[in-house]
Write a protein that holds these residues in place. Structure first.
Motif: not given
Length: 410
Positions: A281-284, A321-331, A390-392
């Motif tokens: 989230x921080x990286x995004x 942004x893109x790889x981190x958003x993909x990695x965040x999906x299951x979280x 979304x984070x909120x």
């Protein structure tokens, strides 16, 4: 053997990135040769991306029937043939015809390789895999600029990239037996990283919900839509903006665009290391802010050098942004629905890269390409707002889940 084969996969992803940035840097010469209007580049880009969307939707069935190795070889062959077709194209119509196999091949390779690495290698390789796509996307304009500046020929640039693609096809063909051997014998992805993930959903039963009914999914899709819209629009129209507004030569603009892709490449390489220290989230968020500042440098009345800095900053900002958003999906949404939601996100991402860049071309053709930096800043701002909203929602859901758990314990 698994490490050696991973190198082959990285080479394949370099080849996937090579053609992606060619059209934007060569269009100024192609437009003059074929007597085409400015917005025709958008339609040509849309044809390529449309083929990518179709092959991505069909990739699941195709991969299951023929296997990742065979699909990758055939798809790279299609891509190489499409690039060679660009070299021989006598008219604009033939460019559109050759764009079809170029797009179809790219989509199948992208889906197949992402799925294979996710299944057989550890997660940090995903960031580096997309980094190697950036290597290809960076080398594409560099190679093309050599022919533009020396011979004023975009065709020889396409011929060179096609030759590299055909060389990769040969390598992939002779390594076909390794696909099953590595996948069947290695246990390189043995650890399930989802075991220690604190899923931020509330106690609701998401397994029985439709993916789009899960809170936050639509905002996630908006983020993917405008991320890919910003990334693709920068690559397609950045050179035209630099030539027509900033007064650069075609070859100089091509080199500047290559630095934009270099920013994405370097950023993703670094991301592969720092994800262990800094959360997704921080990286995004950091990436979105950096990209927004870079876009602002493009429309502020500053010396031309600041535009170069702006291109690099946008690339660096977009990188994680893109790889981190993909990695965040299951979280974000839980493992039960992550596979389906991941498919939706990829589909919307391709839609963003397909339709948003041509939309800018259409508007610019009826006004001025000077709107380019304002549109880029707008895309990034919408992505940032959607991501923070979304984070909120996810933070609120997490608090609800914790309160429910505490109530149950009491």
């Amino acid at each position: 053997m698994a490490t050696f084969f991973l190198v082959i996969i990285y080479l394949a992803f370099i080849s996937l990135g090579l053609p992606d940035s060619l059209l934007g840097v060569s269009w100024s010469l192609m437009q003059t040769e074929f007597g085409a209007p400015l917005e025709m580049a958008g339609l040509l880009f849309m044809t390529i991306a449309g083929g990518t969307i179709i092959s991505s939707f069909a990739s699941g069935v195709v991969l299951k029937r023929f296997g990742t190795g065979m699909v990758t070889v055939f798809s790279c062959l299609m891509t190489a043939s499409g690039l060679l077709g660009f070299y021989f194209s006598p008219s604009l119509v033939w460019l559109f015809i050759c764009a079809i196999p170029l797009g179809l091949g790219a989509g199948a390779v992208d889906s197949g390789l992402n799925n294979y690495v996710a299944s057989h290698y550890k997660a940090h390789h995903m960031s580096w895999l997309h980094c190697f796509w950036g290597v290809g996307a960076t080398l594409g304009p560099v190679i093309m600029s050599q022919f533009i500046s020396g011979q004023h020929s975009w065709r020889n640039g396409y011929l060179t990239i096609a030759g590299l693609q055909f060389a990769l096809v040969i390598i992939l063909f002779f390594t076909l037996p390794l696909w099953k051997k590595v996948g069947g014998s290695s246990n390189v992805n043995a650890t399930n990283e989802l075991e220690n993930i604190d899923v931020v959903l509330s106690g609701e039963n998401v397994e029985n919900q439709k993916p789009l009914q899960i809170r936050g999914v639509k905002l996630s899709l908006i983020s993917f839509l405008f991320y890919c819209g910003a990334e693709a629009t920068m690559g397609l129209w950045g050179s035209s903006f630099l030539v027509n507004v900033k007064g650069l030569s075609v070859e100089a603009a091509a080199k500047w665009v290559s630095l934009y892709y270099a920013g994405i490449t370097i950023g993703r390489f670094i991301t592969g290391f720092i994800t262990l220290k800094i959360g997704n989230r921080t990286l995004i968020r950091m990436g979105q802010v950096i990209a927004l500042v870079g876009a602002a440098l493009l429309f502020l009345p500053l010396p031309t050098t600041f535009s170069l800095i702006g291109f690099i900053m946008v690339g660096l900002g977009l990188a994680p942004i893109f790889p981190c958003m993909l990695h965040e999906t299951p979280t974000r949404f839980g493992q039960a629905q992550s596979q389906t939601i991941m498919g939706y996100q990829m589909a919307v991402a391709y839609i963003g890269s397909t339709f948003l860049p041509p939309l800018l071309g259409f508007v610019a053709a009826h006004s001025t390409i000077g709107i380019f930096p304002f549109v880029i800043a707008g895309f990034i701002a919408i992505m940032l707002l959607g991501s923070e909203k979304l984070n909120t929602i996810l933070n609120r859901n997490k608090l609800i889940r914790i309160e429910n758990n505490n109530s149950t314990v009491i």
